[in-house]
Design a protein around this motif. Structure first.
Motif, PDB file in Angstrom:
ATOM      1  N   VAL A  50       0.805  -1.091   0.056  1.00 48.39           N
ATOM      2  CA  VAL A  50       0.016  -0.029  -0.084  1.00 48.39           C
ATOM      3  C   VAL A  50       1.011   1.401   0.005  1.00 48.39           C
ATOM      4  CG1 VAL A  50      -1.825   1.435   1.483  1.00 48.39           C
ATOM      5  CG2 VAL A  50      -1.952  -0.873   1.125  1.00 48.39           C
ATOM      6  N   VAL A  51       1.916   1.424   0.720  1.00 45.25           N
ATOM      7  CA  VAL A  51       2.708   2.425   0.961  1.00 45.25           C
ATOM      8  C   VAL A  51       3.518   2.518  -0.409  1.00 45.25           C
ATOM      9  CG1 VAL A  51       4.621   3.670   2.351  1.00 45.25           C
ATOM     10  CG2 VAL A  51       2.614   2.316   3.462  1.00 45.25           C
ATOM     11  N   SER A  52       3.910   1.681  -0.858  1.00 38.92           N
ATOM     12  CA  SER A  52       4.762   1.385  -2.067  1.00 38.92           C
ATOM     13  C   SER A  52       3.980   2.333  -3.220  1.00 38.92           C
ATOM     14  CB  SER A  52       5.405   0.138  -2.565  1.00 38.92           C
ATOM     15  OG  SER A  52       6.032  -0.183  -1.543  1.00 38.92           O
ATOM     16  N   ASP A  53       2.561   1.475  -3.322  1.00 41.06           N
ATOM     17  CA  ASP A  53       1.842   2.066  -4.111  1.00 41.06           C
ATOM     18  C   ASP A  53       1.194   3.429  -4.502  1.00 41.06           C
ATOM     19  OD1 ASP A  53       1.597  -0.564  -5.139  1.00 41.06           O
ATOM     20  OD2 ASP A  53      -0.340  -0.969  -4.433  1.00 41.06           O
ATOM     21  N   TYR A  54       1.219   4.106  -3.057  1.00 42.46           N
ATOM     22  CA  TYR A  54       0.843   5.513  -3.029  1.00 42.46           C
ATOM     23  C   TYR A  54       2.078   6.278  -3.088  1.00 42.46           C
ATOM     24  CZ  TYR A  54      -3.952   4.599  -2.187  1.00 42.46           C
ATOM     25  OH  TYR A  54      -5.268   4.202  -2.404  1.00 42.46           O
ATOM     26  N   LYS A  55       3.262   5.806  -3.050  1.00 44.35           N
ATOM     27  CA  LYS A  55       4.542   6.564  -3.282  1.00 44.35           C
ATOM     28  C   LYS A  55       4.619   7.675  -2.121  1.00 44.35           C
ATOM     29  CE  LYS A  55       5.038   5.412  -8.142  1.00 44.35           C
ATOM     30  NZ  LYS A  55       4.498   4.151  -8.101  1.00 44.35           N
ATOM     31  N   LEU A  56       4.494   7.231  -1.108  1.00 48.03           N
ATOM     32  CA  LEU A  56       4.452   8.390   0.211  1.00 48.03           C
ATOM     33  C   LEU A  56       5.588   8.803   0.494  1.00 48.03           C
ATOM     34  CD1 LEU A  56       1.327   7.005   2.127  1.00 48.03           C
ATOM     35  CD2 LEU A  56       1.415   8.837   0.504  1.00 48.03           C
ATOM     36  N   LYS A  57       6.693   8.044   0.135  1.00 51.01           N
ATOM     37  CA  LYS A  57       8.228   8.160   0.384  1.00 51.01           C
ATOM     38  C   LYS A  57       9.078   7.680  -0.509  1.00 51.01           C
ATOM     39  CE  LYS A  57       8.163   8.516   5.342  1.00 51.01           C
ATOM     40  NZ  LYS A  57       9.128   9.012   6.426  1.00 51.01           N
ATOM     41  N   PRO A  58      10.297   7.655  -0.531  1.00 50.68           N
ATOM     42  CA  PRO A  58      11.100   7.384  -1.591  1.00 50.68           C
ATOM     43  C   PRO A  58      11.177   5.841  -1.562  1.00 50.68           C
ATOM     44  CG  PRO A  58      12.123   9.269  -0.897  1.00 50.68           C
ATOM     45  CD  PRO A  58      11.147   8.907  -0.008  1.00 50.68           C
ATOM     46  N   GLN A  59      11.282   5.096  -2.611  1.00 46.66           N
ATOM     47  CA  GLN A  59      10.872   3.454  -2.214  1.00 46.66           C
ATOM     48  C   GLN A  59      12.076   2.986  -1.556  1.00 46.66           C
ATOM     49  OE1 GLN A  59       8.209   2.089  -3.693  1.00 46.66           O
ATOM     50  NE2 GLN A  59       9.151   0.263  -2.461  1.00 46.66           N
ATOM     51  N   ASN A  60      13.508   3.385  -1.405  1.00 45.99           N
ATOM     52  CA  ASN A  60      14.272   2.870  -0.640  1.00 45.99           C
ATOM     53  C   ASN A  60      14.174   3.041   0.635  1.00 45.99           C
ATOM     54  OD1 ASN A  60      14.933   5.436  -1.077  1.00 45.99           O
ATOM     55  ND2 ASN A  60      16.945   5.401  -0.638  1.00 45.99           N
ATOM     56  N   GLU A  61      13.409   3.940   1.060  1.00 49.27           N
ATOM     57  CA  GLU A  61      13.131   4.351   2.336  1.00 49.27           C
ATOM     58  C   GLU A  61      12.022   3.454   2.975  1.00 49.27           C
ATOM     59  OE1 GLU A  61      12.320   8.382   3.849  1.00 49.27           O
ATOM     60  OE2 GLU A  61      13.869   9.129   2.381  1.00 49.27           O
ATOM     61  N   ILE A  62      10.996   3.053   1.988  1.00 56.81           N
ATOM     62  CA  ILE A  62       9.999   2.245   2.197  1.00 56.81           C
ATOM     63  C   ILE A  62      10.407   0.928   2.433  1.00 56.81           C
ATOM     64  CG2 ILE A  62       7.832   1.169   1.260  1.00 56.81           C
ATOM     65  CD1 ILE A  62       7.395   4.096  -0.101  1.00 56.81           C
ATOM     66  N   ASN A  63      11.284   0.546   1.384  1.00 52.77           N
ATOM     67  CA  ASN A  63      11.776  -0.759   1.688  1.00 52.77           C
ATOM     68  C   ASN A  63      12.718  -1.136   2.825  1.00 52.77           C
ATOM     69  OD1 ASN A  63      10.663  -1.525  -0.901  1.00 52.77           O
ATOM     70  ND2 ASN A  63      12.520  -1.144  -2.081  1.00 52.77           N
ATOM     71  N   ASP A  64      13.745  -0.173   3.238  1.00 56.12           N
ATOM     72  CA  ASP A  64      14.510  -0.416   4.219  1.00 56.12           C
ATOM     73  C   ASP A  64      13.559  -0.544   5.678  1.00 56.12           C
ATOM     74  OD1 ASP A  64      16.732  -0.092   3.011  1.00 56.12           O
ATOM     75  OD2 ASP A  64      17.009   1.978   3.438  1.00 56.12           O
ATOM     76  N   TYR A  65      12.515   0.359   5.644  1.00 53.94           N
ATOM     77  CA  TYR A  65      11.390   0.243   6.909  1.00 53.94           C
ATOM     78  C   TYR A  65      10.957  -1.079   7.092  1.00 53.94           C
ATOM     79  CZ  TYR A  65       7.741   1.066   9.853  1.00 53.94           C
ATOM     80  OH  TYR A  65       6.939   0.870  10.883  1.00 53.94           O
ATOM     81  N   TYR A  66      10.469  -1.567   5.807  1.00 55.39           N
ATOM     82  CA  TYR A  66       9.309  -2.719   5.880  1.00 55.39           C
ATOM     83  C   TYR A  66      10.456  -3.954   5.989  1.00 55.39           C
ATOM     84  CZ  TYR A  66       5.144  -0.251   5.863  1.00 55.39           C
ATOM     85  OH  TYR A  66       4.050   0.509   6.229  1.00 55.39           O
ATOM     86  N   PHE A  67      11.576  -3.747   5.355  1.00 51.82           N
ATOM     87  CA  PHE A  67      12.226  -5.249   5.674  1.00 51.82           C
ATOM     88  C   PHE A  67      12.726  -5.447   7.091  1.00 51.82           C
ATOM     89  CE2 PHE A  67      16.645  -7.068   5.414  1.00 51.82           C
ATOM     90  CZ  PHE A  67      16.278  -8.212   4.743  1.00 51.82           C
ATOM     91  N   GLN A  68      13.211  -4.216   7.501  1.00 53.47           N
ATOM     92  CA  GLN A  68      13.557  -4.365   9.093  1.00 53.47           C
ATOM     93  C   GLN A  68      12.391  -4.794   9.900  1.00 53.47           C
ATOM     94  OE1 GLN A  68      16.505  -4.127  10.609  1.00 53.47           O
ATOM     95  NE2 GLN A  68      17.334  -3.911   8.386  1.00 53.47           N
ATOM     96  N   ARG A  69      11.106  -4.378   9.588  1.00 53.07           N
ATOM     97  CA  ARG A  69       9.973  -4.758  10.353  1.00 53.07           C
ATOM     98  C   ARG A  69       9.591  -6.103  10.192  1.00 53.07           C
ATOM     99  NH1 ARG A  69       4.592  -1.469  11.041  1.00 53.07           N
ATOM    100  NH2 ARG A  69       3.310  -3.087  11.716  1.00 53.07           N
ATOM    101  N   LEU A  70       9.973  -6.638   8.869  1.00 50.51           N
ATOM    102  CA  LEU A  70       9.696  -8.092   8.937  1.00 50.51           C
ATOM    103  C   LEU A  70      10.643  -9.103   9.747  1.00 50.51           C
ATOM    104  CD1 LEU A  70       8.821  -8.376   4.956  1.00 50.51           C
ATOM    105  CD2 LEU A  70       7.404  -9.041   6.927  1.00 50.51           C
ATOM    106  N   LEU A  71      11.767  -8.560   9.707  1.00 47.48           N
ATOM    107  CA  LEU A  71      12.892  -9.226  10.188  1.00 47.48           C
ATOM    108  C   LEU A  71      12.473  -9.455  12.115  1.00 47.48           C
ATOM    109  CD1 LEU A  71      16.391  -7.912   9.032  1.00 47.48           C
ATOM    110  CD2 LEU A  71      15.195 -10.091   8.675  1.00 47.48           C
TER     111      LEU A  71
END
Length: 88
Positions: A50-71
């Motif tokens: 959802v956050v990626s689809d709406y491009k609310l932040k740069p994709q690399n920031e979104i990916n970093d946040y959610y990857f860490q969250r998943l860990l």
């Protein structure tokens, strides 16, 4: 979305300029142990999408946040431990 449709709706409203008002009364409550809690990895993945689809932040920031969250998800930690001998 199976789990985060409510969050997607709120983001859609925000992106489309809808107004929000604090009514200071509960309009929804959540209980622990429901479908979202039982499928926490899927919940995180759906939020990520959802956050990626709406491009609310740069994709690399979104990916970093959610990857860490998943860990930090218990299921993910167990999978990494069992399959890759990685302890987080």
């Amino acid at each position: 979305y199976k789990i985060v449709a409510d969050s997607e709706f709120i983001i859609w409203c925000y992106v489309n300029g809808k107004k929000f008002k604090n009514v200071e009364i509960p309009i929804n409550t959540y209980e622990n142990g429901g479908y979202a809690d039982q499928n926490s990895i899927m919940r995180s993945v759906e939020r990520w999408k959802v956050v990626s689809d709406y491009k609310l932040k740069p994709q690399n920031e979104i990916n970093d946040y959610y990857f860490q969250r998943l860990l930090w998800e218990d299921e993910c930690k167990a999978y990494l431990s069992e399959n890759y001998n990685i302890t987080i």
